[in-house]
Design an enzyme around this catalytic site. Structure first.
Site, PDB file in Angstrom:
ATOM      1  N   SER A 179       2.997   2.573  15.980  1.00 14.95           N
ATOM      2  CA  SER A 179       4.438   2.437  16.231  1.00 14.95           C
ATOM      3  C   SER A 179       4.731   1.212  17.083  1.00 14.95           C
ATOM      4  O   SER A 179       4.291   1.132  18.240  1.00 14.95           O
ATOM      5  CB  SER A 179       4.976   3.671  16.956  1.00 14.95           C
ATOM      6  OG  SER A 179       6.295   3.409  17.386  1.00 14.95           O
ATOM      7  N   ARG A 232       3.606   1.917  -1.161  1.00 14.26           N
ATOM      8  CA  ARG A 232       4.303   2.243  -2.417  1.00 14.26           C
ATOM      9  C   ARG A 232       3.557   3.327  -3.193  1.00 14.26           C
ATOM     10  O   ARG A 232       4.113   3.925  -4.108  1.00 14.26           O
ATOM     11  CB  ARG A 232       4.446   0.987  -3.298  1.00 14.26           C
ATOM     12  CG  ARG A 232       5.279  -0.132  -2.696  1.00 14.26           C
ATOM     13  CD  ARG A 232       6.700   0.316  -2.411  1.00 14.26           C
ATOM     14  NE  ARG A 232       7.331   0.883  -3.593  1.00 14.26           N
ATOM     15  CZ  ARG A 232       7.885   0.167  -4.591  1.00 14.26           C
ATOM     16  NH1 ARG A 232       7.913  -1.143  -4.505  1.00 14.26           N
ATOM     17  NH2 ARG A 232       8.420   0.750  -5.641  1.00 14.26           N
ATOM     18  N   TRP A 292       0.842  -1.207   0.000  1.00 16.50           N
ATOM     19  CA  TRP A 292       0.000   0.000   0.000  1.00 16.50           C
ATOM     20  C   TRP A 292       0.875   1.254   0.000  1.00 16.50           C
ATOM     21  O   TRP A 292       0.634   2.205  -0.747  1.00 16.50           O
ATOM     22  CB  TRP A 292      -0.890  -0.032   1.246  1.00 16.50           C
ATOM     23  CG  TRP A 292      -2.049   0.890   1.252  1.00 16.50           C
ATOM     24  CD1 TRP A 292      -2.070   2.217   0.912  1.00 16.50           C
ATOM     25  CD2 TRP A 292      -3.399   0.567   1.624  1.00 16.50           C
ATOM     26  NE1 TRP A 292      -3.328   2.737   1.072  1.00 16.50           N
ATOM     27  CE2 TRP A 292      -4.154   1.744   1.507  1.00 16.50           C
ATOM     28  CE3 TRP A 292      -4.014  -0.608   2.084  1.00 16.50           C
ATOM     29  CZ2 TRP A 292      -5.518   1.789   1.815  1.00 16.50           C
ATOM     30  CZ3 TRP A 292      -5.370  -0.559   2.387  1.00 16.50           C
ATOM     31  CH2 TRP A 292      -6.111   0.621   2.244  1.00 16.50           C
ATOM     32  N   ARG A 341      -4.508  -2.158  -7.761  1.00 17.49           N
ATOM     33  CA  ARG A 341      -4.570  -3.127  -6.654  1.00 17.49           C
ATOM     34  C   ARG A 341      -5.860  -3.933  -6.598  1.00 17.49           C
ATOM     35  O   ARG A 341      -5.923  -4.905  -5.822  1.00 17.49           O
ATOM     36  CB  ARG A 341      -4.366  -2.397  -5.319  1.00 17.49           C
ATOM     37  CG  ARG A 341      -3.028  -1.678  -5.203  1.00 17.49           C
ATOM     38  CD  ARG A 341      -1.837  -2.607  -5.367  1.00 17.49           C
ATOM     39  NE  ARG A 341      -0.581  -1.913  -5.094  1.00 17.49           N
ATOM     40  CZ  ARG A 341       0.604  -2.507  -5.069  1.00 17.49           C
ATOM     41  NH1 ARG A 341       0.712  -3.805  -5.325  1.00 17.49           N
ATOM     42  NH2 ARG A 341       1.696  -1.810  -4.828  1.00 17.49           N
TER      43      ARG A 341
END
Ligand SMILES: Cc1cc2nc3c(=O)[nH]c(=O)nc-3n(C[C@H](O)[C@H](O)[C@H](O)COP(=O)(O)OP(=O)(O)OC[C@H]3O[C@@H](n4cnc5c(N)ncnc54)[C@H](O)[C@@H]3O)c2cc1C
Length: 228
Positions: A92, A81, A79, A189
């Site tokens: 995180s 990219r 994704w 996609r």
């Protein structure tokens, strides 16, 4: 329309915020002629179709969709990219403990690949073997997660302990974009050549685009889902 779509075994796409409609496409295109409309008319559908077909993409940028996504790390890598017109923030694993949540495919989506790079086709494995594979995947991720917890309990920093976790672990992120970049994502996609798992996310995004910008979506479909 529901603002959450469940995807894969534990993932989702939630439309966190949106400011998007077909009229903004029409008005931004017609600013060239100093015209503004307050309501869509039948002729405007023709204009949107013209813009889509002739790849006049910029009028599709005056809107935003903000998605909250839970997806396996390998899907997130694909994704992220998509660089143009997308903004991202991600959970995180340096500051927070990873959730015990990982991707286990349905038996029906365990597949083998046939052919050569660039022209693979994917065939389902026979059900008994596929069922075994789902267990192998689940056990491997469970073992990795227990090792991760073992390290955390012994005081290892989260940023280092995470190194043993597999790419099937779920991550969460916010992804904000506009309809033009969204259509480029869906073109690439949701296509048969894309990996099955990210295709499921692309179809969830397509359903949100359809709900918010029905005429744009309809012309996108009728032009073969080729982004402008
Ligand atoms: C089926 C499939 C297989 C893939 N396999 C691989 C792989 O094996 N290895 C790999 O590394 N990636 C792979 N990718 C990722 C692919 O190369 C793209 O990075 C990804 O699809 C993002 O597409 P994009 O560049 O159009 O999107 P965005 O980054 O959002 O860009 C949107 C558009 O902006 C323009 N643009 C963006 N950046 C530039 C630039 N620097 N110069 C000129 N124009 C630009 C282009 O027109 C581009 O289409 C694959 C993608 C798909 C769909």
């Amino acid at each position: 329309m529901e603002n959450v779509k469940n995807v894969l075994n534990e993932g989702f796409v939630r439309l966190a915020e949106v400011n998007a409609n077909d009229l903004s496409v029409v008005n931004s295109a017609r600013v060239s002629f100093g015209k503004i409309k307050n309501e869509m008319e039948e002729a405007d559908k023709g204009l949107i179709n013209f813009l889509m077909r002739e790849k006049h993409g910029t009028p599709f940028e005056h809107n935003y969709f903000s998605f909250h996504v839970k997806a396996p790390i390998f899907v997130a890598r694909e994704w992220f990219r998509h660089r143009i017109g997308w903004s991202y923030n991600e959970y995180s694993a340096r500051y927070s403990v990873m959730h015990d949540s990982w991707y286990v495919p349905d038996v029906g989506s365990v597949r083998t690949q046939v052919g050569k790079p660039g022209s693979y086709s994917f065939e389902p494995l026979e059900p008994e073997l596929a069922s075994d594979i789902t267990k192998v995947i689940d056990e491997a991720c469970g073992t990795a997660f227990r090792t991760y917890n073992y390290m955390l309990e012994r005081g290892v920093a989260k940023e280092l302990a995470r190194s043993v976790l597999p790419v099937g672990m779920y991550t969460e992120f916010y992804a904000t974009t506009n309809a033009r970049a969204l259509m480029n994502f869906i073109t690439l996609r949701a296509d048969d050549n894309a990996q099955y798992e990210i295709r499921q996310y692309a179809e969830a995004l397509a359903s949100f685009l359809k709900a918010e910008m029905p005429v744009t979506y309809e012309t996108f479909e009728s032009n073969g889902r080729v982004a402008p």
